[in-house]
Design a protein around this motif. Structure first.
Motif, PDB file in Angstrom:
ATOM      1  N   VAL A   8       3.983  22.534  -8.684  1.00 38.65           N
ATOM      2  CA  VAL A   8       2.509  22.534  -8.152  1.00 38.65           C
ATOM      3  C   VAL A   8       2.142  21.066  -8.189  1.00 38.65           C
ATOM      4  O   VAL A   8       2.095  20.553  -9.463  1.00 38.65           O
ATOM      5  N   GLU A   9       1.698  20.589  -7.238  1.00 36.77           N
ATOM      6  CA  GLU A   9       1.130  19.038  -7.262  1.00 36.77           C
ATOM      7  C   GLU A   9      -0.115  18.966  -6.679  1.00 36.77           C
ATOM      8  O   GLU A   9      -0.480  19.667  -5.410  1.00 36.77           O
ATOM      9  N   ILE A  10      -1.124  18.208  -7.348  1.00 40.75           N
ATOM     10  CA  ILE A  10      -2.400  18.070  -6.648  1.00 40.75           C
ATOM     11  C   ILE A  10      -2.138  16.691  -5.975  1.00 40.75           C
ATOM     12  O   ILE A  10      -1.809  15.546  -6.732  1.00 40.75           O
ATOM     13  N   ILE A  11      -2.230  16.493  -4.501  1.00 44.41           N
ATOM     14  CA  ILE A  11      -1.995  15.359  -3.875  1.00 44.41           C
ATOM     15  C   ILE A  11      -3.404  14.874  -3.318  1.00 44.41           C
ATOM     16  O   ILE A  11      -4.036  15.483  -2.409  1.00 44.41           O
ATOM     17  N   GLN A  12      -3.929  13.567  -3.578  1.00 40.64           N
ATOM     18  CA  GLN A  12      -5.071  13.185  -3.032  1.00 40.64           C
ATOM     19  C   GLN A  12      -4.597  11.545  -2.667  1.00 40.64           C
ATOM     20  O   GLN A  12      -4.199  10.874  -3.470  1.00 40.64           O
ATOM     21  N   ILE A  13      -4.806  11.552  -1.402  1.00 38.83           N
ATOM     22  CA  ILE A  13      -4.302  10.066  -0.873  1.00 38.83           C
ATOM     23  C   ILE A  13      -5.680   9.217  -0.557  1.00 38.83           C
ATOM     24  O   ILE A  13      -6.571   9.531  -0.255  1.00 38.83           O
ATOM     25  N   GLN A  14      -5.177   8.043  -1.542  1.00 38.62           N
ATOM     26  CA  GLN A  14      -6.301   6.630  -1.094  1.00 38.62           C
ATOM     27  C   GLN A  14      -5.764   5.828  -0.160  1.00 38.62           C
ATOM     28  O   GLN A  14      -4.530   5.327  -0.253  1.00 38.62           O
ATOM     29  N   LEU A  15      -6.328   5.626   0.977  1.00 40.75           N
ATOM     30  CA  LEU A  15      -5.762   4.745   2.112  1.00 40.75           C
ATOM     31  C   LEU A  15      -6.030   3.438   1.765  1.00 40.75           C
ATOM     32  O   LEU A  15      -7.186   3.156   1.264  1.00 40.75           O
ATOM     33  N   LYS A  16      -5.173   2.606   2.097  1.00 35.71           N
ATOM     34  CA  LYS A  16      -5.261   1.156   2.061  1.00 35.71           C
ATOM     35  C   LYS A  16      -5.233   0.690   3.429  1.00 35.71           C
ATOM     36  O   LYS A  16      -5.342   1.324   4.275  1.00 35.71           O
ATOM     37  N   ASN A  17      -5.767  -0.513   3.263  1.00 36.84           N
ATOM     38  CA  ASN A  17      -6.084  -1.355   4.675  1.00 36.84           C
ATOM     39  C   ASN A  17      -4.779  -1.274   5.740  1.00 36.84           C
ATOM     40  O   ASN A  17      -3.724  -1.437   5.173  1.00 36.84           O
ATOM     41  N   GLY A  18      -5.058  -0.914   6.793  1.00 31.26           N
ATOM     42  CA  GLY A  18      -4.132  -0.656   7.695  1.00 31.26           C
ATOM     43  C   GLY A  18      -3.126   0.917   7.669  1.00 31.26           C
ATOM     44  O   GLY A  18      -2.209   0.573   8.646  1.00 31.26           O
ATOM     45  N   ILE A  19      -3.339   1.334   6.866  1.00 35.33           N
ATOM     46  CA  ILE A  19      -2.444   2.673   6.619  1.00 35.33           C
ATOM     47  C   ILE A  19      -3.323   4.008   7.065  1.00 35.33           C
ATOM     48  O   ILE A  19      -4.299   4.082   6.330  1.00 35.33           O
ATOM     49  N   ASP A  20      -2.866   4.750   8.009  1.00 33.29           N
ATOM     50  CA  ASP A  20      -3.706   5.852   8.438  1.00 33.29           C
ATOM     51  C   ASP A  20      -3.326   6.928   7.278  1.00 33.29           C
ATOM     52  O   ASP A  20      -2.334   6.975   6.869  1.00 33.29           O
ATOM     53  N   PHE A  21      -3.903   7.977   7.386  1.00 33.64           N
ATOM     54  CA  PHE A  21      -3.576   9.314   6.438  1.00 33.64           C
ATOM     55  C   PHE A  21      -2.415  10.011   6.721  1.00 33.64           C
ATOM     56  O   PHE A  21      -1.607  10.194   5.989  1.00 33.64           O
ATOM     57  N   ASN A  22      -2.163  10.114   8.040  1.00 38.79           N
ATOM     58  CA  ASN A  22      -0.895  10.745   8.223  1.00 38.79           C
ATOM     59  C   ASN A  22       0.395   9.936   7.926  1.00 38.79           C
ATOM     60  O   ASN A  22       1.254  10.638   7.318  1.00 38.79           O
ATOM     61  N   THR A  23       0.226   8.528   8.017  1.00 38.75           N
ATOM     62  CA  THR A  23       1.374   7.852   7.617  1.00 38.75           C
ATOM     63  C   THR A  23       1.385   7.775   6.010  1.00 38.75           C
ATOM     64  O   THR A  23       2.595   8.099   5.368  1.00 38.75           O
ATOM     65  N   ALA A  24       0.380   7.863   5.420  1.00 38.14           N
ATOM     66  CA  ALA A  24       0.241   7.951   3.902  1.00 38.14           C
ATOM     67  C   ALA A  24       0.713   9.232   3.492  1.00 38.14           C
ATOM     68  O   ALA A  24       1.600   9.279   2.508  1.00 38.14           O
ATOM     69  N   MET A  25       0.346  10.303   3.905  1.00 36.84           N
ATOM     70  CA  MET A  25       0.913  11.551   3.547  1.00 36.84           C
ATOM     71  C   MET A  25       2.438  11.979   3.991  1.00 36.84           C
ATOM     72  O   MET A  25       3.072  12.504   3.277  1.00 36.84           O
ATOM     73  N   THR A  26       2.829  11.435   5.260  1.00 39.65           N
ATOM     74  CA  THR A  26       4.057  11.361   5.175  1.00 39.65           C
ATOM     75  C   THR A  26       5.015  10.794   4.325  1.00 39.65           C
ATOM     76  O   THR A  26       5.931  11.271   3.932  1.00 39.65           O
ATOM     77  N   GLU A  27       4.601   9.772   3.895  1.00 40.85           N
ATOM     78  CA  GLU A  27       5.470   8.910   2.892  1.00 40.85           C
ATOM     79  C   GLU A  27       5.473   9.732   1.591  1.00 40.85           C
ATOM     80  O   GLU A  27       6.403   9.679   0.880  1.00 40.85           O
ATOM     81  N   LYS A  28       4.242  10.098   1.121  1.00 43.19           N
ATOM     82  CA  LYS A  28       4.170  10.892  -0.158  1.00 43.19           C
ATOM     83  C   LYS A  28       5.153  12.024  -0.039  1.00 43.19           C
ATOM     84  O   LYS A  28       5.902  12.506  -1.054  1.00 43.19           O
TER      85      LYS A  28
END
Length: 54
Positions: A8-28
């Motif tokens: 079980v993991e709590i995943i919260q994404i902090q977006l950096k310049n130029g990276i959208d949510f979908n890309t960041a979540m996919t990478e994670k």
């Protein structure tokens, strides 16, 4: 009979310049997949993974 272990993991994404949510979540999520974890459920920011025990 197959046996599984669970994670079980709590995943919260902090977006950096130029990276959208979908890309960041996919990478994670791909990081978990590379280690053999399969996403089995989501509830808000809580992600449930399972992996077959071999």
């Amino acid at each position: 009979m197959k046996q599984f272990e669970y994670k079980v993991e709590i995943i919260q994404i902090q977006l950096k310049n130029g990276i959208d949510f979908n890309t960041a979540m996919t990478e994670k999520l791909n990081l978990f997949g590379e280690k053999g974890w399969e996403l089995s459920g989501v509830h808000g920011t809580v992600f449930y993974f399972k992996k077959e025990i071999t």
